[in-house]
Design an enzyme around this catalytic site. Structure first.
Site, PDB file in Angstrom:
ATOM      1  N   LYS A  90       1.874  12.381 -17.982  1.00 58.29           N
ATOM      2  CA  LYS A  90       0.523  12.965 -18.051  1.00 58.29           C
ATOM      3  C   LYS A  90      -0.214  12.792 -16.727  1.00 58.29           C
ATOM      4  O   LYS A  90      -0.812  13.727 -16.202  1.00 58.29           O
ATOM      5  CB  LYS A  90      -0.298  12.292 -19.169  1.00 58.29           C
ATOM      6  CG  LYS A  90       0.248  12.543 -20.553  1.00 58.29           C
ATOM      7  CD  LYS A  90      -0.621  11.910 -21.620  1.00 58.29           C
ATOM      8  CE  LYS A  90      -0.648  10.388 -21.568  1.00 58.29           C
ATOM      9  NZ  LYS A  90       0.657   9.755 -21.786  1.00 58.29           N
ATOM     10  N   THR A  91      -0.156  11.570 -16.202  1.00 57.73           N
ATOM     11  CA  THR A  91      -0.853  11.312 -14.944  1.00 57.73           C
ATOM     12  C   THR A  91      -0.206  12.115 -13.816  1.00 57.73           C
ATOM     13  O   THR A  91      -0.882  12.651 -12.944  1.00 57.73           O
ATOM     14  CB  THR A  91      -0.849   9.802 -14.649  1.00 57.73           C
ATOM     15  OG1 THR A  91      -1.433   9.132 -15.775  1.00 57.73           O
ATOM     16  CG2 THR A  91      -1.646   9.467 -13.414  1.00 57.73           C
ATOM     17  N   ASP A  93      -8.195  11.931 -16.949  1.00 59.36           N
ATOM     18  CA  ASP A  93      -7.040  11.150 -17.418  1.00 59.36           C
ATOM     19  C   ASP A  93      -7.513  10.222 -18.537  1.00 59.36           C
ATOM     20  O   ASP A  93      -8.698   9.894 -18.611  1.00 59.36           O
ATOM     21  CB  ASP A  93      -6.471  10.319 -16.252  1.00 59.36           C
ATOM     22  CG  ASP A  93      -5.023   9.869 -16.504  1.00 59.36           C
ATOM     23  OD1 ASP A  93      -4.470  10.180 -17.578  1.00 59.36           O
ATOM     24  OD2 ASP A  93      -4.448   9.209 -15.608  1.00 59.36           O
ATOM     25  N   GLU A  94      -6.610   9.773 -19.386  1.00 62.27           N
ATOM     26  CA  GLU A  94      -6.938   8.828 -20.469  1.00 62.27           C
ATOM     27  C   GLU A  94      -8.137   9.323 -21.292  1.00 62.27           C
ATOM     28  O   GLU A  94      -9.056   8.562 -21.597  1.00 62.27           O
ATOM     29  CB  GLU A  94      -7.268   7.431 -19.900  1.00 62.27           C
ATOM     30  CG  GLU A  94      -6.247   6.883 -18.908  1.00 62.27           C
ATOM     31  CD  GLU A  94      -5.065   6.212 -19.576  1.00 62.27           C
ATOM     32  OE1 GLU A  94      -4.984   6.217 -20.821  1.00 62.27           O
ATOM     33  OE2 GLU A  94      -4.210   5.704 -18.830  1.00 62.27           O
ATOM     34  N   ARG A 101       4.649  -0.259 -21.383  1.00 59.79           N
ATOM     35  CA  ARG A 101       4.502  -0.519 -19.949  1.00 59.79           C
ATOM     36  C   ARG A 101       5.853  -0.852 -19.325  1.00 59.79           C
ATOM     37  O   ARG A 101       6.032  -0.807 -18.120  1.00 59.79           O
ATOM     38  CB  ARG A 101       3.549  -1.705 -19.673  1.00 59.79           C
ATOM     39  CG  ARG A 101       2.112  -1.559 -20.158  1.00 59.79           C
ATOM     40  CD  ARG A 101       1.465  -0.300 -19.727  1.00 59.79           C
ATOM     41  NE  ARG A 101       1.559   0.704 -20.764  1.00 59.79           N
ATOM     42  CZ  ARG A 101       1.452   2.014 -20.554  1.00 59.79           C
ATOM     43  NH1 ARG A 101       1.254   2.474 -19.355  1.00 59.79           N
ATOM     44  NH2 ARG A 101       1.549   2.868 -21.537  1.00 59.79           N
ATOM     45  N   GLN A 127      -2.704   5.750 -27.750  1.00 58.80           N
ATOM     46  CA  GLN A 127      -3.087   4.706 -26.799  1.00 58.80           C
ATOM     47  C   GLN A 127      -4.598   4.510 -26.728  1.00 58.80           C
ATOM     48  O   GLN A 127      -5.118   3.997 -25.730  1.00 58.80           O
ATOM     49  CB  GLN A 127      -2.554   5.039 -25.406  1.00 58.80           C
ATOM     50  CG  GLN A 127      -1.045   5.028 -25.338  1.00 58.80           C
ATOM     51  CD  GLN A 127      -0.560   5.277 -23.922  1.00 58.80           C
ATOM     52  OE1 GLN A 127      -0.760   4.462 -23.029  1.00 58.80           O
ATOM     53  NE2 GLN A 127       0.056   6.410 -23.692  1.00 58.80           N
TER      54      GLN A 127
HETATM   55  N1  LIG Z   1       9.623  15.046 -14.138  1.00 60.45           N
HETATM   56  C1  LIG Z   1       9.730  13.776 -13.748  1.00 60.45           C
HETATM   57  N2  LIG Z   1      10.784  13.381 -13.034  1.00 60.45           N
HETATM   58  C2  LIG Z   1      10.934  12.097 -12.643  1.00 60.45           C
HETATM   59  N3  LIG Z   1      10.062  11.118 -12.907  1.00 60.45           N
HETATM   60  C3  LIG Z   1       8.974  11.446 -13.621  1.00 60.45           C
HETATM   61  C4  LIG Z   1       8.754  12.776 -14.075  1.00 60.45           C
HETATM   62  N4  LIG Z   1       7.586  12.778 -14.760  1.00 60.45           N
HETATM   63  C5  LIG Z   1       7.108  11.524 -14.731  1.00 60.45           C
HETATM   64  N5  LIG Z   1       7.922  10.713 -14.045  1.00 60.45           N
HETATM   65  C6  LIG Z   1       7.747   9.260 -13.808  1.00 60.45           C
HETATM   66  O1  LIG Z   1       7.628   8.632 -15.079  1.00 60.45           O
HETATM   67  C7  LIG Z   1       6.685   7.586 -15.054  1.00 60.45           C
HETATM   68  C8  LIG Z   1       5.599   7.816 -16.073  1.00 60.45           C
HETATM   69  O2  LIG Z   1       4.771   8.912 -15.682  1.00 60.45           O
HETATM   70  P1  LIG Z   1       3.198   8.874 -15.863  1.00 60.45           P
HETATM   71  O3  LIG Z   1       2.667   7.566 -15.450  1.00 60.45           O
HETATM   72  O4  LIG Z   1       2.645  10.103 -15.260  1.00 60.45           O
HETATM   73  O5  LIG Z   1       3.155   8.964 -17.472  1.00 60.45           O
HETATM   74  P2  LIG Z   1       1.884   8.940 -18.413  1.00 60.45           P
HETATM   75  O6  LIG Z   1       2.151   9.933 -19.469  1.00 60.45           O
HETATM   76  O7  LIG Z   1       0.660   9.113 -17.612  1.00 60.45           O
HETATM   77  O8  LIG Z   1       1.985   7.465 -19.011  1.00 60.45           O
HETATM   78  P3  LIG Z   1       0.827   6.615 -19.727  1.00 60.45           P
HETATM   79  O9  LIG Z   1       0.658   7.231 -21.089  1.00 60.45           O
HETATM   80  O10 LIG Z   1       1.383   5.237 -19.812  1.00 60.45           O
HETATM   81  O11 LIG Z   1      -0.400   6.745 -18.889  1.00 60.45           O
HETATM   82  C9  LIG Z   1       6.153   7.524 -13.641  1.00 60.45           C
HETATM   83  O12 LIG Z   1       6.890   6.556 -12.920  1.00 60.45           O
HETATM   84  C10 LIG Z   1       6.436   8.918 -13.126  1.00 60.45           C
HETATM   85  O13 LIG Z   1       6.550   8.941 -11.727  1.00 60.45           O
HETATM   86 MG   LIG Z   2      -1.041   7.860 -17.335  1.00 58.12          MG
END
Ligand SMILES: Nc1ncnc2c1ncn2[C@@H]1O[C@H](COP(=O)(O)OP(=O)(O)OP(=O)(O)O)[C@@H](O)[C@H]1O
Ligand SMILES: [Mg+2]
Length: 772
Positions: free
Chosen positions: A33-34, A225-226, A614, A256
């Site tokens: 997402k981020t 975000d969040e 995490r 979350q």
């Molecule tokens: N398409 C992709 N290819 C490779 N790595 C990825 C890809 N998408 C995300 N990642 C990696 O996966 C991890 C999680 O991504 P991110 O932090 O954006 O998830 P999130 O959904 O925001 O998580 P959270 O809910 O914990 O905030 C990060 O290390 C990110 O760089």
């Molecule tokens: Mg995130």
């Protein structure tokens, strides 16, 4: 296609490529997402959107900085500089400064931190001669904070019969008066508290349509975000700003949502589709962060919650090791287990300290962890708790700095007018204070006009006051042209604060001087970073704002390699290869205070989901059998959350049949503790002995669980190293041996690696190939 778009999967690319309109991305932890937000900003810029027109709101300023860095790499740093990125508080503080006059505030208003606010409330309660055991200042503060976050102003409070009755029922009939007095004092001091930053922004956007329009036009593209953790006040700001263009992208995960206790409203995410026309909903399902075991275990936990949006989370990553569960006798043992596990894992896999995090439910749990880490010489950093900027010596200097920016700042003035001692006593202060109230002016202004006022203050004290005011004014003049570091350095020297501490001469005094040095170094770094990253001069006002709004995560100034310790609440959005979740006991996690209703328990479960997700490679869950709580040693039961995870993802270091078995008391560990309070159960026949510490056998098992390395870990005992040897390491590449010391198991070598610089490796673990 721009090359960076290839770093997204198809589902992630869709919201990135939809340039206009309202959209919501709902997806589980670690699904990117981020990353979607980050790449979306880069994409918008590549489509010609001016960075000035993009507003991005994140959970910490650190997260914003990281996103900005990534975007700089994609689109170039001169472009990225102009993006509006940060927390709600920091972005809207900036806007409020531009518009302060409309609300009757000076543009240099101070931001009161929680300590300042509580100190004002204490003074109000005292001046009103109220019973401080009934009107507990922290409670009163929380109450006022929740009014503000629900946009209940003082006026609205007095119009709301229900609220007044509720306060009267809880034996606080004078809450309204306290609220009013508090707000008046802050206003008079030219100060806003944290909640004002949102409340006043709402007021600004509501009362001044032309201001609303200006910012609607400026922020054509808004990203949040969040989103699941926005409160009502934040929600209304986002809604108002995005109303005209409706180019809004929010991302979040209802699973979350962990800030309900601070007013976060999960309905914001659930109602998003009703708030805007034509909302596109996106889902991401692939997790890139964690192993299959972690992802599936986390899914199995969150499944137990009834209130949730159905989501799929899967991963193509390896199964990974199982989640280790261990039971310890006390929190001291728990700390020792965690510290030795970190030590072993680090050595075996050649990891950095920063690859490890210890997460807990309450700050109090950090002490046992710290003790154990210190004994093992493992460097660590605690996030949260009493922060660096709240320490006395630091707050003293900051108070000088605040005062020279905003002389009305009463909390700052009171703190330092007689520190270091200048012979300005409490009686004088009381007289000044009364006069200030009488004339509706600040204390500083009263001192400036002493000659025209008929106050009972003698000549010599008048002189001292005058000197003080002149000193502050000279600092103010300096700050008009000098950067924050120059000003802070001058203030530190001229006020005699350091000399005061030097006189003291105790180890505490020396530690305080070191802290002041650290502060000055921090300010210097800040100035440099501002000049480089944000196109600004690094003024003192900017620094103070940065400090006031730094979230606990942001106070991470030095980049030394340390194990991270923090509460789960703070860990949101972060990731670590190895995560220890400690204190998994009933009444602690889930917290005793959050088990009254199903919705509270579900929030605790979401918190556990956040904690577990995490971890990238491996998670450890620990609990103790007895723990000191409120000064008493009490029996602890393992948390229901452990039992809720499907067994196939777990590896119990304690045999599972023995799961709830209470062992005999280990007198060596308990010392003089009142043993009658402990449950004394005799081991059943045939039950294996209780595992207080992992046995060698269990450690063997633990070692087997380590992620397999491409090459089997060969002990280097066959390799006889001496100084000058050339070696090769899996991660650090080729290197030259500088020094070898120790014997047998403890033999260590200092090696200068091409890729890793100089490292000190324990040869028993280091996987080295001898080249020459
Ligand atoms: N398409 C992709 N290819 C490779 N790595 C990825 C890809 N998408 C995300 N990642 C990696 O996966 C991890 C999680 O991504 P991110 O932090 O954006 O998830 P999130 O959904 O925001 O998580 P959270 O809910 O914990 O905030 C990060 O290390 C990110 O760089
Ligand atoms: Mg995130």
């Amino acid at each position: 296609m721009e090359s960076y778009l290839a770093e997204l999967n198809e589902a992630q690319r869709a919201p990135v490529l939809q340039k206009d309109g309202a959209m919501i991305v709902i997806a589980g932890a670690g699904s990117g997402k981020t990353r979607v937000l980050t790449y979306r900003i880069a994409y918008l810029m590549s489509q010609g959107v001016d960075p000035f027109n993009i507003l991005s709101l994140t959970f910490t300023n650190k997260a914003a900085r990281e996103m900005k860095n990534r975007i700089s790499k994609i689109v170039g740093s001169s472009e990225a500089k102009n993006l509006w990125m940060g927390t709600f508080h920091s972005i809207f503080a900036k806007i409020l400064r531009f518009e302060a006059d409309k609300l009757g505030y000076p543009s240099n208003f101070t931001i009161y931190d929680t300590q300042d606010s509580q100190s004002v409330i204490r003074a109000v309660i005292k001046d009103m001669r109220l019973d401080k055991d009934v009107y507990k200042y922290k409670q009163v503060y929380n109450r006022i904070s929740s009014y503000k976050n629900s946009l209940i102003t003082v006026k609205a409070y007095f119009q709301n019969q229900e609220l007044q009755e509720a306060d009267a029922m809880s034996k606080k009939p004078r809450m309204g008066e306290i609220y009013k007095a508090y707000v008046d004092r802050c206003f008079k001091a030219g100060a806003m508290d944290f909640d004002d930053l949102l409340l006043k922004t709402n007021e600004l956007l509501n009362r001044f349509p032309e201001v609303l329009q200006k910012y609607q036009n400026r922020f054509r593209y808004i990203l949040v975000d969040e989103y699941q953790d926005t409160n009502h006040s934040q929600y209304l700001i986002v809604k108002a700003l995005s109303d005209k263009f409706q180019n809004i992208c929010v991302v979040g995960d209802d699973a979350q949502s962990i800030y309900a206790f601070r007013g976060a409203n999960i309905n914001n995410i659930l109602n998003f589709q009703k708030d805007y026309e034509d909302v596109q909903m996106y889902r991401l399902e692939q997790n890139y962060r964690s192993t299959k075991n972690i992802v599936n275990a986390a899914n199995s936990i969150i499944d137990k919650n009834k209130t949730k949006l159905e989501k799929i989370v899967w991963t193509a990553n390896d199964d990974g090791p199982k989640i280790v569960v261990n039971r310890l006798l006390t929190d001291g043992e728990e700390g020792r287990f965690v510290a030795s596990s970190i030590f072993e894992t680090k050595m075996q896999n050649q990891l950095a300290n920063g690859d490890f995090a210890i997460l807990y439910r309450t700050n109090a749990q950090s002490r046992a962890m710290e003790d154990a880490l210190r004994k093992r010489d493992i460097p660590y950093r605690i996030y949260g708790g009493l922060s660096f900027y709240q320490r006395k010596e630091i707050k003293d200097i900051l108070s000088y700095l605040r005062l020279l920016i905003n002389p009305k700042d009463e909390e700052a003035l009171k703190r330092i007018i007689n520190f270091p001692a200048r012979g300005i006593g409490q009686t004088t202060m009381d007289r000044l204070s009364i006069a200030a109230n009488q004339y509706g002016r600040s204390i500083f202004e009263v001192i400036e006009n002493l000659d025209h006022l008929d106050l009972k203050i003698n000549k010599s004290t008048r002189n001292k006051l005058e000197n003080f005011v002149n000193m502050i004014k000279s600092f103010t003049i300096l700050s008009e042209n000098a950067d924050a570091f120059v000003v802070a350095d001058t203030v530190t020297k001229k006020t005699g604060l350091v000399q005061e501490l030097k006189k003291d001469g105790t180890p505490e005094g020396i530690a305080r001087i070191e802290n002041i040095e650290e502060l000055l170094n921090g300010i210097r770094d800040f100035v440099e970073e501002q000049k480089e990253l944000a196109d600004s001069s690094g003024s003192l006002a900017e620094f103070l704002e940065d400090v006031a709004l730094a979230t606990d995560m942001d106070k991470d100034t030095s980049d030394e390699d340390r194990v991270a310790l923090m509460t789960i609440h703070l860990a949101k959005g972060l990731e670590f290869p190895y995560v220890y979740i400690v204190g998994l006991e009933e009444d602690l996690f889930p917290s005793a205070m959050s088990m009254n209703t199903r919705s509270e328990l579900e929030e605790e479960r979401r918190l556990f989901y956040v904690a577990l997700t995490r971890a990238e490679t491996q998670a450890y869950l620990t609990y103790t059998q007895s723990r000191y709580r409120w000064g008493k040693l009490v029996d602890a039961e393992p948390s229901r959350f452990i039992e809720e995870i499907d067994d196939k993802f777990l590896d119990y270091l304690v045999p599972q049949d023995d799961y709830k078995y209470k062992p005999l008391i280990d007198t060596d560990i308990f010392g003089e503790v009142d043993k009658s309070k402990l449950r004394q159960t005799k081991p059943k026949k045939g039950t294996p002995p209780p595992a207080h510490k992992p046995t060698e056998q269990q450690l063997q098992k633990l070692r087997k669980l380590k992620p397999a390395s491409p090459e089997p870990a060969k002990a280097t005992k066959s390799v006889n190293l001496t100084q000058g040897n050339e070696v090769e390491h899996m991660r650090f590449g080729k290197g030259k041996v500088l020094k070898v010391e120790g014997v047998g198991q403890d033999q260590k070598a200092e090696i200068d690696f091409e890729n890793g610089g100089i490292k000190n490796l324990l040869l028993r673990f280091a996987k080295l190939k001898l080249l020459s």
